[in-house]
Write an enzyme that holds these catalytic residues in place. Structure first.
Site, short mmCIF file in Angstrom:
data_model
loop_
_atom_site.label_atom_id
_atom_site.label_comp_id
_atom_site.label_asym_id
_atom_site.label_seq_id
_atom_site.Cartn_x
_atom_site.Cartn_y
_atom_site.Cartn_z
N CYS A 17 41.31 -35.40 54.34
CA CYS A 17 42.33 -34.83 53.45
C CYS A 17 43.01 -35.93 52.63
CB CYS A 17 43.36 -34.05 54.27
SG CYS A 17 42.66 -32.65 55.18
N ILE A 20 43.02 -38.13 46.74
CA ILE A 20 42.17 -37.77 45.60
C ILE A 20 41.61 -36.37 45.76
CG2 ILE A 20 40.06 -38.77 46.58
CD1 ILE A 20 40.34 -39.47 43.10
N ALA A 21 41.34 -35.97 47.00
CA ALA A 21 40.86 -34.62 47.25
C ALA A 21 41.95 -33.60 46.95
CB ALA A 21 40.40 -34.49 48.70
N ARG A 23 44.78 -34.00 45.05
CA ARG A 23 45.30 -33.99 43.68
C ARG A 23 44.28 -33.54 42.64
NH1 ARG A 23 45.70 -38.43 41.72
NH2 ARG A 23 44.80 -39.76 43.35
N SER A 42 39.96 -32.57 59.29
CA SER A 42 40.88 -33.68 59.43
C SER A 42 41.01 -33.99 60.90
CB SER A 42 42.25 -33.34 58.82
OG SER A 42 43.19 -34.38 59.07
N TYR A 63 35.65 -34.52 62.18
CA TYR A 63 34.57 -34.49 61.19
C TYR A 63 33.25 -34.02 61.80
CZ TYR A 63 38.03 -37.59 59.06
OH TYR A 63 39.20 -38.14 58.58
N LEU A 79 36.89 -40.06 52.19
CA LEU A 79 37.42 -40.97 53.20
C LEU A 79 37.59 -42.38 52.64
CD1 LEU A 79 35.15 -39.79 56.16
CD2 LEU A 79 37.61 -39.35 55.93
N LYS A 102 33.61 -43.05 45.31
CA LYS A 102 33.19 -44.42 45.10
C LYS A 102 34.26 -45.36 45.67
CE LYS A 102 35.04 -42.94 41.98
NZ LYS A 102 36.23 -42.06 42.16
N TYR A 239 49.47 -51.15 34.22
CA TYR A 239 48.35 -50.20 34.15
C TYR A 239 47.53 -50.39 32.89
CZ TYR A 239 45.81 -45.81 33.75
OH TYR A 239 44.82 -44.87 33.60
#
Length: 328
Positions: A17, A20-21, A23, A42, A63, A79, A102, A239
């Site tokens: 969880c 990136i997953a 959002r 999770s 998992y 992950l 990645k 940034y």
């Protein structure tokens, strides 16, 4: 498990969880009619339940248990990088197709082992370079091919992210694993525009702390055509997320090239002699697009090999950069 290309929508299980997953990727999968999230795993039961309630599927604790489910055709792995190879291998061994964030692997040997297993099992293994699926890059490539800046002489790219407020001086393990992820974007973009066969001329890495955690790097590469690439990336910068293509008659710049919001209207800036042109493009959702590309490839049961080859080429390039940096 049924053979590839026989079931729609593609039933995906999520291993972890991660932010990136939460959002980007899972909201994007909800917008893909050819994808259905059937399970979210999770190590924390409450977190799995929270994600499942928002994005669908069953919450799973652990998992391994998710990989045992017959209603999971493929897995998405967000992950930490150090866990990618292990859980990719376990997923492939369980007969699941894999979409992995990645950087796919921490070493070239890990990438080769995973690709070998995917080929042996006849499964799709795809690295989640979502930015490649944004329409802005195809438009940039078209403009360059049409002579918008003359003959290409140099590709340069920068991707840097500032440390979160209050983290100044933090050189903990999360930074050690994050730099390869940040570096992956300019490297992959160089391959996108300059093609295969990139050769590393030199590289440098900056470290901090007693343990030597890597926080920044640069690399100089050259393509078989003779066009060079200058790349910079880091975790202690203001940034930046873009690239410039410099040609014989001008240069083209694209900002927000990698971390592009879905509602962002990209602007391609072309400067030639005394004239500057700004071309505004339509917004696009690269996360939604890559989720669709992954599902389409699995459901059609064809086109796996280009993704395997891309993983190996990128891992080889990263290995060459690391080797050059260790000598500097």
């Amino acid at each position: 498990m049924d053979s590839p290309g026989t079931r729609e929508p593609l039933r995906i299980g999520v291993l972890g969880c991660a932010s990136i997953a939460e959002r980007r990727m899972l909201p994007s999968m909800l917008r893909q009619p050819r994808v259905r999230v059937t399970a979210v795993a999770s190590r924390d039961a409450a977190k799995a339940a929270s994600f499942a309630a928002r994005f669908g599927g069953d919450p799973v604790v652990g998992y391994e248990r998710l990989l045992e489910r017959p209603d999971v055709d493929a897995v998405y792995i967000p992950l930490p990088p150090g866990m990618h190879a292990e859980w990719t291998l376990r997923s492939l061994a369980a007969g699941k197709h894999v979409l992995c964030e990645k950087p796919f692997a921490t070493t070239l040997a890990e990438a080769r082992e995973a690709v070998s297993l995917a080929r042996e099992r006849g499964l799709l293994l795809m690295e989640s370079f979502m930015f490649l699926h944004h329409a802005q890059h195809a438009e940039v490539a078209r403009l360059v091919a049409d002579g918008a800046i003359g003959d290409l002489r140099l590709f340069s790219s920068e991707f840097g992210i500032p440390r979160p407020a209050g983290d100044a001086g933090d050189t903990g393990p999360r930074y050690a694993s994050t730099l390869p992820e940040v570096a992956a974007y300019p490297l992959r973009a160089a391959s996108l525009f300059l093609g295969d066969g990139l050769r590393v001329l030199g590289a440098q890495v900056r470290t901090e702390g007693e343990d030597g955690f890597r926080v920044a790097g640069t690399a100089l590469l050259t393509a078989p055509s003779g066009v060079a690439a200058q790349l910079a990336y880091g975790l202690d910068h203001g940034y930046r997320s873009g690239y410039t293509l410099w040609g014989s008659e001008g240069h083209l710049t694209l900002e927000r090239a990698f971390s592009t919001p879905d509602d962002h209207a990209p602007v391609v800036r072309i400067e030639r002699r005394r004239r500057t042109e700004e071309i505004r493009l339509a917004p696009d959702s690269h996360f939604t697009n890559i989720a669709g590309a992954f599902a389409r490839t699995v459901l059609d049961g064809a086109g796996y090999e280009p993704h395997a080859e891309a993983i190996l080429r990128h891992a080889e390039l990263v290995d060459a950069v690391d080797t050059a940096a260790s000598r500097s």
